[in-house]
Write a protein that holds these residues in place. Structure first.
Motif, PDB file in Angstrom:
ATOM      1  N   GLU A 110       0.898 -15.793  -1.606  1.00  0.00           N
ATOM      2  CA  GLU A 110       0.987 -16.027  -3.203  1.00  0.00           C
ATOM      3  C   GLU A 110      -0.016 -15.019  -3.823  1.00  0.00           C
ATOM      4  O   GLU A 110       0.332 -14.387  -4.810  1.00  0.00           O
ATOM      5  N   LYS A 111      -1.372 -15.007  -3.181  1.00  0.00           N
ATOM      6  CA  LYS A 111      -2.438 -14.400  -3.739  1.00  0.00           C
ATOM      7  C   LYS A 111      -2.066 -12.905  -3.392  1.00  0.00           C
ATOM      8  O   LYS A 111      -2.251 -11.975  -4.483  1.00  0.00           O
ATOM      9  N   PHE A 112      -1.459 -12.527  -2.436  1.00  0.00           N
ATOM     10  CA  PHE A 112      -1.056 -11.141  -2.057  1.00  0.00           C
ATOM     11  C   PHE A 112      -0.063 -10.569  -3.186  1.00  0.00           C
ATOM     12  O   PHE A 112      -0.212  -9.553  -3.565  1.00  0.00           O
ATOM     13  N   GLU A 117       1.925  -7.750  -7.957  1.00  0.00           N
ATOM     14  CA  GLU A 117       2.433  -7.582  -9.140  1.00  0.00           C
ATOM     15  C   GLU A 117       1.506  -7.264 -10.063  1.00  0.00           C
ATOM     16  O   GLU A 117       1.765  -6.405 -11.247  1.00  0.00           O
ATOM     17  N   LYS A 118       0.201  -7.145 -10.050  1.00  0.00           N
ATOM     18  CA  LYS A 118      -0.946  -6.700 -10.990  1.00  0.00           C
ATOM     19  C   LYS A 118      -0.887  -5.216 -10.852  1.00  0.00           C
ATOM     20  O   LYS A 118      -0.724  -4.609 -11.905  1.00  0.00           O
ATOM     21  N   MET A 119      -0.591  -4.660  -9.738  1.00  0.00           N
ATOM     22  CA  MET A 119      -0.618  -3.318  -9.644  1.00  0.00           C
ATOM     23  C   MET A 119       0.747  -2.867 -10.172  1.00  0.00           C
ATOM     24  O   MET A 119       0.761  -1.523 -11.015  1.00  0.00           O
ATOM     25  N   GLN A 120       1.737  -3.462 -10.339  1.00  0.00           N
ATOM     26  CA  GLN A 120       3.052  -3.003 -10.761  1.00  0.00           C
ATOM     27  C   GLN A 120       2.899  -3.247 -12.296  1.00  0.00           C
ATOM     28  O   GLN A 120       3.384  -2.055 -13.114  1.00  0.00           O
ATOM     29  N   LYS A 150      -7.035   0.334  -4.690  1.00  0.00           N
ATOM     30  CA  LYS A 150      -8.446  -0.198  -3.851  1.00  0.00           C
ATOM     31  C   LYS A 150      -8.757  -1.541  -3.795  1.00  0.00           C
ATOM     32  O   LYS A 150      -8.856  -1.922  -2.577  1.00  0.00           O
ATOM     33  N   GLY A 151      -8.161  -2.327  -4.759  1.00  0.00           N
ATOM     34  CA  GLY A 151      -8.357  -3.888  -4.502  1.00  0.00           C
ATOM     35  C   GLY A 151      -7.641  -4.446  -3.469  1.00  0.00           C
ATOM     36  O   GLY A 151      -7.880  -5.109  -2.471  1.00  0.00           O
ATOM     37  N   CYS A 152      -6.433  -3.963  -3.338  1.00  0.00           N
ATOM     38  CA  CYS A 152      -5.425  -4.435  -2.172  1.00  0.00           C
ATOM     39  C   CYS A 152      -5.998  -3.826  -0.912  1.00  0.00           C
ATOM     40  O   CYS A 152      -5.807  -4.742   0.108  1.00  0.00           O
TER      41      CYS A 152
END
Ligand code: ASC
Length: 159
Positions: A110-112, A117-120, A150-152
């Motif tokens: 879920e965190k991933f 989704e934040k990136m999208q 970068k965060g991911c």
């Protein structure tokens, strides 16, 4: 059928496309799919990131073309291809027999998913920024998208 119901149905079908595709895909095909999508993401984001950072000259039209394309590409939902059983290279696979994906993806899916989704969302803002044509707004938002990449990568991709 009502026009609105048709639109709703079409949207549901589009949203379901990659999950259906994924459910049918063999593990190595899922790995190949996500790597292909991320590669196209990088090919489109790369130049915008460089323009944002002042590493290459700003070109408004090129930036806008990349941003429009990136917005479409991320609707392929690469996160849906990180299916269970694809955290390791697949024995005997003819394609994509490697992965840099870290186990944390499957430990906290879920965190991933929310990170993706934040990136999208940030990519959506980037396309909107590009439509304003304002150089500063475009460059600043390219920086924001770069942070989500970068965060991911820091959290979920092996070095
Ligand atoms: C890119 C690219 C990445 C990201 C990352 C942002 O252009 O290929 O992986 O930006 O470098 O920090």
């Amino acid at each position: 059928m009502h026009r609105l119901a048709k639109i709703g149905l079409a949207a549901a079908l589009v949203a379901g496309v990659s999950s259906v595709a994924m459910a049918q895909a063999k593990p190595e095909e899922a790995i190949r799919a996500r790597q292909a999508i991320m590669r196209v993401v990088a090919l489109n984001f790369g130049p915008m990131g460089k323009m944002g950072a002042g590493e290459i000259p700003f070109n408004r039209d090129a930036f806008a073309a990349y941003a429009t394309r990136l917005e479409a590409v991320v609707t392929m939902n690469p996160q849906n291809f990180f299916v269970p059983g694809t955290d390791q290279p697949v024995a005997g696979a003819k394609i994509a027999n490697f992965t840099d994906a870290r186990p944390e993806i499957w430990q906290s899916p879920e965190k991933f998913k929310s990170a993706m989704e934040k990136m999208q969302q940030e990519v959506g803002k980037l396309a909107r920024a590009a439509r304003t044509g304002d150089e500063k707004t475009m460059k600043v938002q390219a920086g924001e998208v770069g942070k989500t990449c970068k965060g991911c990568h820091d959290d979920y991709r092996s070095k």
